[in-house]
Design a protein around this motif. Structure first.
Motif, mmCIF file in Angstrom:
data_model
loop_
_atom_site.group_PDB
_atom_site.id
_atom_site.type_symbol
_atom_site.label_atom_id
_atom_site.label_comp_id
_atom_site.label_asym_id
_atom_site.label_seq_id
_atom_site.Cartn_x
_atom_site.Cartn_y
_atom_site.Cartn_z
ATOM 1 N N VAL A 52 6.582 59.121 -3.258
ATOM 2 C CA VAL A 52 6.250 59.640 -4.628
ATOM 3 C C VAL A 52 7.333 58.922 -5.954
ATOM 4 O O VAL A 52 8.275 58.440 -5.072
ATOM 5 N N ASN A 74 8.978 58.987 -8.737
ATOM 6 C CA ASN A 74 8.615 59.937 -9.504
ATOM 7 C C ASN A 74 9.747 61.092 -9.097
ATOM 8 O O ASN A 74 8.444 61.833 -7.896
ATOM 9 N N TYR A 91 8.826 64.875 -10.159
ATOM 10 C CA TYR A 91 7.178 65.492 -9.428
ATOM 11 C C TYR A 91 8.032 66.009 -7.519
ATOM 12 O O TYR A 91 7.201 67.031 -7.754
ATOM 13 N N PHE A 148 6.089 65.715 0.284
ATOM 14 C CA PHE A 148 6.458 65.084 -0.863
ATOM 15 C C PHE A 148 7.490 63.840 0.413
ATOM 16 O O PHE A 148 8.935 65.083 -0.469
ATOM 17 N N PHE A 200 2.582 68.604 -13.214
ATOM 18 C CA PHE A 200 2.036 68.562 -11.868
ATOM 19 C C PHE A 200 0.033 68.089 -11.957
ATOM 20 O O PHE A 200 -0.426 67.203 -11.359
ATOM 21 N N HIS A 235 -6.030 65.325 -12.603
ATOM 22 C CA HIS A 235 -4.999 63.905 -13.413
ATOM 23 C C HIS A 235 -6.305 63.117 -14.433
ATOM 24 O O HIS A 235 -5.635 61.296 -14.042
ATOM 25 N N ARG A 294 1.187 64.161 -11.148
ATOM 26 C CA ARG A 294 2.144 63.658 -10.006
ATOM 27 C C ARG A 294 0.541 63.566 -8.924
ATOM 28 O O ARG A 294 -0.020 63.930 -8.307
ATOM 29 N N THR A 349 -0.348 59.443 -6.541
ATOM 30 C CA THR A 349 0.184 58.187 -5.790
ATOM 31 C C THR A 349 -0.819 57.150 -6.436
ATOM 32 O O THR A 349 -0.348 56.032 -5.933
#
Length: 267
Positions: free
Chosen positions: A101, A103, A106, A160, A197, A216, A242, A244
């Motif tokens: 990840v 960022n 997150y 992660f 998240f 998402h 969060r 990918t």
């Protein structure tokens, strides 16, 4: 030439009528126990809270019980008017998943972000622990909320950027941004929001402690309190929160236990 609606029907994304069948019985952490009981057995609870019961047309009803992902191996016990009902939780090996990840917020959120998440988690927990009247005449067969190959990601132990996190409590369906997401069964939109998240999220209450969750999203096309029929569009696939990459996170909660959504689909 087939119409778009006909293609979606073939893919299982639109149903003209809702069909009915019980979920698959899989007595493992994150699974479902389907237990026949006599109609004379009443007041069925787990940890002093009611559980989902499907009324039968003969002398038997069916308990539909979600086994928590955190449940240890061994006997888990429900209570009823006729005494305890035991469920044997069996071994089941989930895979591991290692994700990168970019960022870091997150992976190791700042205090402000943790405070935001705490508020969001409290709101969602109130939904998962709710128990409303059933919204079906017979327990529905769920359909896929969007097209795409299942990743079998439910229950995976996740890392992660090399750091261990909680097991994955939903099913990821990789799909392009903008692909339609539909209600897998009849229900009422109990919450919508943009969460830290989960990104843009819709939660549907199907009744008796059965909640579905769609995360998402790039767009939300429903309002809180709206009643949905199986196959109605609720939003579009995205990559908010969060992630990918673009995908739909489909979660199912039953008696406040996150369970494998695939168990609700026809075999």
């Amino acid at each position: 030439m087939l119409s778009i609606k006909k293609i979606l029907m073939i893919c299982g994304l639109i149903a003209t009528t809702q069909t009915f069948a019980l979920p698959q019985d899989s007595r493992r952490a994150g699974g479902i126990a389907v237990i026949p009981v006599a109609k004379t057995v009443t007041n069925i609870t787990y940890e002093n809270k009611p559980v989902l019961v499907v009324e039968g047309i003969n002398s038997m009803n069916q308990i539909i019980f979600g086994i928590p992902l955190s449940a240890p191996l061994g006997t888990l016990q429900l209570q009823s008017s006729n005494g305890p009902i035991n469920i044997e939780v069996k071994p089941y090996k989930y895979a591991e998943q290692r994700l990168s990840v970019k960022n870091q917020d997150y992976v190791n959120p700042q205090q402000e972000q943790l405070d935001r998440y705490a508020v969001e988690a409290k709101e969602q927990n109130a939904i998962y622990t709710s128990f409303t009247p059933q919204q079906w005449k017979e327990f529905p067969t769920f359909i896929r909320p969007t097209a795409g190959k299942f990743s079998n990601s439910f229950g995976r132990k996740r890392f992660f950027n090399g750091e261990e996190r909680a097991p994955h409590s939903g099913l990821d369906i990789p799909a392009p941004v903008g692909q339609k997401v539909v209600a897998p069964a009849n229900g009422t939109v109990i919450a919508i929001g943009n969460y830290f998240f989960n990104g843009n999220t819709v939660l549907i209450d199907h009744g008796q402690g059965l909640i579905s969750m769609f995360c998402h999203l790039s767009k939300i096309d429903v309002q809180k309190g709206q009643k949905l029929q199986q196959g109605e569009v609720l939003g579009l696939v995205g990559k908010t929160g969060r992630v990918t990459g673009p995908h739909l996170h489909w979660g199912m909660s039953l008696n406040n236990a996150r369970v494998d959504p695939q168990l609700f689909l026809a075999r």
